[in-house]
Design a protein around this motif. Sequence first.
Motif, PDB file in Angstrom:
ATOM      1  N   ALA A  26       0.826  -1.202   0.000  1.00 53.86           N
ATOM      2  CA  ALA A  26       0.000   0.000   0.000  1.00 53.86           C
ATOM      3  C   ALA A  26       0.862   1.254   0.000  1.00 53.86           C
ATOM      4  CB  ALA A  26      -0.923   0.001   1.217  1.00 53.86           C
ATOM      5  N   ALA A  27       1.938   1.251   0.800  1.00 54.76           N
ATOM      6  CA  ALA A  27       2.822   2.414   0.843  1.00 54.76           C
ATOM      7  C   ALA A  27       3.496   2.646  -0.502  1.00 54.76           C
ATOM      8  CB  ALA A  27       3.873   2.212   1.936  1.00 54.76           C
ATOM      9  N   LEU A  28       3.935   1.563  -1.143  1.00 53.05           N
ATOM     10  CA  LEU A  28       4.586   1.697  -2.450  1.00 53.05           C
ATOM     11  C   LEU A  28       3.614   2.203  -3.508  1.00 53.05           C
ATOM     12  CD1 LEU A  28       6.793  -1.533  -2.529  1.00 53.05           C
ATOM     13  CD2 LEU A  28       7.594   0.826  -2.386  1.00 53.05           C
ATOM     14  N   ILE A  29       2.426   1.618  -3.540  1.00 57.99           N
ATOM     15  CA  ILE A  29       1.447   2.010  -4.556  1.00 57.99           C
ATOM     16  C   ILE A  29       0.947   3.430  -4.325  1.00 57.99           C
ATOM     17  CG2 ILE A  29      -0.862   1.534  -5.451  1.00 57.99           C
ATOM     18  CD1 ILE A  29      -0.299  -1.413  -5.096  1.00 57.99           C
ATOM     19  N   LEU A  30       0.643   3.768  -3.071  1.00 59.60           N
ATOM     20  CA  LEU A  30       0.170   5.122  -2.786  1.00 59.60           C
ATOM     21  C   LEU A  30       1.289   6.142  -2.983  1.00 59.60           C
ATOM     22  CD1 LEU A  30      -2.072   4.530   0.361  1.00 59.60           C
ATOM     23  CD2 LEU A  30      -2.758   4.739  -2.037  1.00 59.60           C
ATOM     24  N   GLY A  31       2.519   5.748  -2.646  1.00 59.81           N
ATOM     25  CA  GLY A  31       3.652   6.644  -2.897  1.00 59.81           C
ATOM     26  C   GLY A  31       3.836   6.894  -4.375  1.00 59.81           C
ATOM     27  N   ALA A  32       3.726   5.839  -5.181  1.00 60.33           N
ATOM     28  CA  ALA A  32       3.830   5.995  -6.633  1.00 60.33           C
ATOM     29  C   ALA A  32       2.682   6.847  -7.168  1.00 60.33           C
ATOM     30  CB  ALA A  32       3.831   4.622  -7.300  1.00 60.33           C
ATOM     31  N   SER A  33       1.487   6.655  -6.603  1.00 60.91           N
ATOM     32  CA  SER A  33       0.336   7.459  -7.025  1.00 60.91           C
ATOM     33  C   SER A  33       0.555   8.938  -6.738  1.00 60.91           C
ATOM     34  CB  SER A  33      -0.935   6.978  -6.303  1.00 60.91           C
ATOM     35  OG  SER A  33      -1.221   5.646  -6.613  1.00 60.91           O
ATOM     36  N   GLN A  34       1.116   9.220  -5.573  1.00 58.51           N
ATOM     37  CA  GLN A  34       1.383  10.615  -5.224  1.00 58.51           C
ATOM     38  C   GLN A  34       2.433  11.222  -6.144  1.00 58.51           C
ATOM     39  OE1 GLN A  34       1.566  11.548  -1.119  1.00 58.51           O
ATOM     40  NE2 GLN A  34       2.742  13.407  -1.377  1.00 58.51           N
ATOM     41  N   TYR A  46      -5.750   5.927   0.173  1.00 59.31           N
ATOM     42  CA  TYR A  46      -5.551   5.643   1.593  1.00 59.31           C
ATOM     43  C   TYR A  46      -6.889   5.541   2.314  1.00 59.31           C
ATOM     44  CZ  TYR A  46      -4.063   6.425   6.442  1.00 59.31           C
ATOM     45  OH  TYR A  46      -3.874   6.321   7.794  1.00 59.31           O
ATOM     46  N   LEU A  47      -7.799   6.465   2.046  1.00 57.72           N
ATOM     47  CA  LEU A  47      -9.114   6.444   2.685  1.00 57.72           C
ATOM     48  C   LEU A  47      -9.886   5.175   2.332  1.00 57.72           C
ATOM     49  CD1 LEU A  47     -10.178  10.154   2.072  1.00 57.72           C
ATOM     50  CD2 LEU A  47      -9.684   9.102   4.294  1.00 57.72           C
ATOM     51  N   THR A  48      -9.782   4.754   1.081  1.00 55.71           N
ATOM     52  CA  THR A  48     -10.507   3.568   0.646  1.00 55.71           C
ATOM     53  C   THR A  48      -9.918   2.299   1.254  1.00 55.71           C
ATOM     54  OG1 THR A  48     -11.099   4.671  -1.423  1.00 55.71           O
ATOM     55  CG2 THR A  48     -11.285   2.271  -1.380  1.00 55.71           C
ATOM     56  N   VAL A 144      -5.858  -2.639  -4.120  1.00 58.40           N
ATOM     57  CA  VAL A 144      -4.886  -3.147  -3.142  1.00 58.40           C
ATOM     58  C   VAL A 144      -5.558  -4.110  -2.174  1.00 58.40           C
ATOM     59  CG1 VAL A 144      -3.388  -2.502  -1.217  1.00 58.40           C
ATOM     60  CG2 VAL A 144      -3.365  -1.148  -3.316  1.00 58.40           C
ATOM     61  N   VAL A 145      -6.720  -3.715  -1.651  1.00 55.34           N
ATOM     62  CA  VAL A 145      -7.416  -4.558  -0.678  1.00 55.34           C
ATOM     63  C   VAL A 145      -7.900  -5.855  -1.321  1.00 55.34           C
ATOM     64  CG1 VAL A 145      -9.422  -4.721   0.837  1.00 55.34           C
ATOM     65  CG2 VAL A 145      -8.098  -2.603   0.745  1.00 55.34           C
ATOM     66  N   VAL A 146      -8.481  -5.757  -2.502  1.00 59.24           N
ATOM     67  CA  VAL A 146      -8.983  -6.952  -3.181  1.00 59.24           C
ATOM     68  C   VAL A 146      -7.839  -7.897  -3.522  1.00 59.24           C
ATOM     69  CG1 VAL A 146     -10.073  -7.783  -5.299  1.00 59.24           C
ATOM     70  CG2 VAL A 146     -11.067  -5.851  -4.063  1.00 59.24           C
ATOM     71  N   GLY A 147      -6.701  -7.332  -3.922  1.00 59.05           N
ATOM     72  CA  GLY A 147      -5.548  -8.160  -4.218  1.00 59.05           C
ATOM     73  C   GLY A 147      -5.089  -8.953  -3.008  1.00 59.05           C
ATOM     74  N   PHE A 148      -5.048  -8.298  -1.863  1.00 56.51           N
ATOM     75  CA  PHE A 148      -4.635  -9.002  -0.654  1.00 56.51           C
ATOM     76  C   PHE A 148      -5.713  -9.944  -0.160  1.00 56.51           C
ATOM     77  CE2 PHE A 148      -0.853  -6.563  -0.392  1.00 56.51           C
ATOM     78  CZ  PHE A 148      -0.020  -7.288   0.447  1.00 56.51           C
ATOM     79  N   ALA A 149      -6.966  -9.622  -0.441  1.00 52.78           N
ATOM     80  CA  ALA A 149      -8.046 -10.527  -0.040  1.00 52.78           C
ATOM     81  C   ALA A 149      -7.890 -11.886  -0.712  1.00 52.78           C
ATOM     82  CB  ALA A 149      -9.401  -9.914  -0.396  1.00 52.78           C
ATOM     83  N   ALA A 150      -7.340 -11.881  -1.915  1.00 51.94           N
ATOM     84  CA  ALA A 150      -7.151 -13.141  -2.636  1.00 51.94           C
ATOM     85  C   ALA A 150      -6.066 -14.009  -1.997  1.00 51.94           C
ATOM     86  CB  ALA A 150      -6.789 -12.858  -4.092  1.00 51.94           C
ATOM     87  N   LEU A 151      -5.199 -13.395  -1.183  1.00 53.83           N
ATOM     88  CA  LEU A 151      -4.093 -14.126  -0.578  1.00 53.83           C
ATOM     89  C   LEU A 151      -4.376 -14.568   0.851  1.00 53.83           C
ATOM     90  CD1 LEU A 151      -1.181 -11.792  -1.747  1.00 53.83           C
ATOM     91  CD2 LEU A 151      -2.041 -13.859  -2.872  1.00 53.83           C
ATOM     92  N   VAL A 152      -5.454 -14.070   1.430  1.00 55.51           N
ATOM     93  CA  VAL A 152      -5.746 -14.316   2.842  1.00 55.51           C
ATOM     94  C   VAL A 152      -6.835 -15.365   2.962  1.00 55.51           C
ATOM     95  CG1 VAL A 152      -6.586 -13.279   4.986  1.00 55.51           C
ATOM     96  CG2 VAL A 152      -5.080 -11.991   3.471  1.00 55.51           C
ATOM     97  N   LYS A 153      -6.659 -16.264   3.906  1.00 56.87           N
ATOM     98  CA  LYS A 153      -7.674 -17.283   4.162  1.00 56.87           C
ATOM     99  C   LYS A 153      -8.947 -16.621   4.651  1.00 56.87           C
ATOM    100  CE  LYS A 153      -8.637 -21.470   6.821  1.00 56.87           C
ATOM    101  NZ  LYS A 153      -8.130 -22.419   7.836  1.00 56.87           N
ATOM    102  N   ALA A 154     -10.028 -16.890   3.971  1.00 52.18           N
ATOM    103  CA  ALA A 154     -11.299 -16.252   4.318  1.00 52.18           C
ATOM    104  C   ALA A 154     -11.864 -16.835   5.603  1.00 52.18           C
ATOM    105  CB  ALA A 154     -12.309 -16.441   3.187  1.00 52.18           C
ATOM    106  N   ARG A 155     -12.565 -16.007   6.362  1.00 55.42           N
ATOM    107  CA  ARG A 155     -13.304 -16.492   7.521  1.00 55.42           C
ATOM    108  C   ARG A 155     -14.520 -17.267   7.033  1.00 55.42           C
ATOM    109  NH1 ARG A 155     -14.440 -10.821   7.669  1.00 55.42           N
ATOM    110  NH2 ARG A 155     -13.116 -10.416   9.467  1.00 55.42           N
ATOM    111  N   ALA A 156     -15.112 -18.023   7.891  1.00 59.24           N
ATOM    112  CA  ALA A 156     -16.327 -18.744   7.511  1.00 59.24           C
ATOM    113  C   ALA A 156     -17.376 -17.751   7.044  1.00 59.24           C
ATOM    114  CB  ALA A 156     -16.852 -19.551   8.693  1.00 59.24           C
ATOM    115  N   HIS A 157     -18.120 -18.129   6.043  1.00 61.95           N
ATOM    116  CA  HIS A 157     -19.112 -17.214   5.465  1.00 61.95           C
ATOM    117  C   HIS A 157     -20.107 -16.770   6.529  1.00 61.95           C
ATOM    118  CE1 HIS A 157     -21.461 -15.319   2.334  1.00 61.95           C
ATOM    119  NE2 HIS A 157     -22.540 -15.954   2.748  1.00 61.95           N
TER     120      HIS A 157
END
Length: 323
Positions: A26-34, A46-48, A144-157
Amino acid sequence: MGADGVVSAALSIKQLLVAVGLVSVAALILGASQFLIGPNTAASGYLTILFLLSIIRAGSWQARLFSVGWSLAIAALGFAVGGLGLWVTLAAVVFVCLVQAFVTVGETAFLTRSPVNLLAFAALSQTGAELWQAMLGSAIGAGVVVGFAALVKARAHAHDPGSPLVDRIAYGAVTAGGSFLIVFASELLEFPYRDWTLLSFSVILAVGADQRLRRGYLRVLGSVAGVLLAMLASMLPQPIPLILAGIFLVLCVAYVNAGEYALFVLFLTPAILLTAASELSTFALGIYRLEAVLFATVVAVLGGLVMNFLTRRSGGGEVVEAV
């Protein structure tokens, strides 16, 4: 927090690695965006990210994608009303609070900071930002969040118990009334950190009636400890405070995904205070932080009593259960 109510500071290696990865990327992507686009796009991202952080471990992609769409809608609405005056903004806050009670259910019920993001994007529109910058930044943050969501074990639905209509009306009305009071009082008293107050109010009110006092207590206690931690860190020579702020932010992400609210708040406060763009001292910022949390806790607890009264009279139950 475990089922027995005991706070555990233990984190797995995976939880730490995920937190370090998310913060670093997130820091790298937001830094590049800035650097490439501008600070307004980076701020929107950052807010999102903050808004969507709690749905990383959601059990369904439908919930994640709905959350992204909701965050983009909030950003657009906030940006649109930002230049239309206080009363239009207050009307938008009330509208979002009421709608949130009906559209954020099940896993998406964690999106309790909708009015906070609305005000943040309304304020961003007053800085000379363009709409495309805000929306592009929001899309980047969501990515960024969706990308990391794909890598994290989901909680039970999450199971949506299908709260009665009157319960949702009561929750939406109390959230709207409390948010209106906080924003209006902040304007009247010229309190500069209304977003801090509104966020604390939202997350305290969102839990069940049997947890609300404890959530408020943990919010206040964690904030007091966090302010003291920030003051100690600020006394150290640079760049140590900034390094510590980064560590605190990693721990925030790790503990929020681990469901340890008390430790999340503890490290959230110094992470915010040590990175706040302000000419005020850490001590002065800390006082503002505590004032915001205390006022929010009082409004949330009183609002919760009103909500309990309304739902009991109707025979209903609780509406939202947040981590």
